[in-house]
Design an enzyme around this catalytic site. Sequence first.
Site, PDB file in Angstrom:
ATOM      1  N   ASP A  56       0.832  -1.208   0.000  1.00 41.80           N
ATOM      2  CA  ASP A  56       0.000   0.000   0.000  1.00 41.80           C
ATOM      3  C   ASP A  56       0.865   1.256   0.000  1.00 41.80           C
ATOM      4  OD1 ASP A  56       0.818  -0.647   2.678  1.00 41.80           O
ATOM      5  OD2 ASP A  56      -0.662   0.780   3.436  1.00 41.80           O
ATOM      6  N   GLU A 108       0.161  -1.288   5.645  1.00 39.47           N
ATOM      7  CA  GLU A 108       1.279  -0.783   6.459  1.00 39.47           C
ATOM      8  C   GLU A 108       1.094   0.690   6.807  1.00 39.47           C
ATOM      9  OE1 GLU A 108       4.844   0.031   8.416  1.00 39.47           O
ATOM     10  OE2 GLU A 108       3.927  -1.903   7.999  1.00 39.47           O
TER      11      GLU A 108
END
Length: 174
Positions: A56, A108
Site C-alpha cells: 500500500d 502498512e
Amino acid sequence: LISINSVTGDEEAILNFIEEFLIKNNFNGEVVRNDGGIIAVPFNSSKRVALVGHVDTVPVSDTQINSSDNDDLIVGRGTVDMKGGVAVILHALINEGKDIVGVFYTAEEGPYDENGLGLLMPVLLSYSELEFAIIMEPTNNQIELGCLGALNATLQINGTVSYTHLTLPTKRIV
C-alpha cells in the site's frame, strides 16, 4: 507497479498484479493469499530468509511529480516506499529463489490493528526453517527499527560469568 493505485485499503489490484506477475514469469512455487496479502515460496527454497514489503501507499498528493525529463529517474507514488522493494522481491523470487520466501502485505500505512502482516504471520511462522526476515523499507542503507517496527531475535551468548562485589556509598536522607 507504480501505475497501480494502491492506497491503504485499496490493495486488491496490486495483489492481483503480483500474483499474475508470478504466474506469467513462470514462478515455480506456492502462492498463499489471504486478506493480509501474499506469501510466495519457491519450491526449491530453503525458506531461510523472508523478504518482506508492504503493497500500500499513502494517498497521492496534488503536488506530486508524476513525470520527469530525466530518464535516470523513476517517479510516482510508492517509487521509494515501497514499490521499489516490492520489485526487488519479485525479481528475487523469479531469479534467485533458493533461500527466500516473499511476503507482500497490506495496510502498512494505516492503523496498526489493520496491518495485513498480522494475518500473514501465522502462515509465515509455520515455516520452521525461517531464520531471518528483511523488511525492504527504504532506510538510506542503514539498519532501521522504524516507528512501529520490532526486532524479534533469539540470542545465544557464550562465555563465563564473573561477579565482583561492589560497595556503593550510601546517603541517608532524613
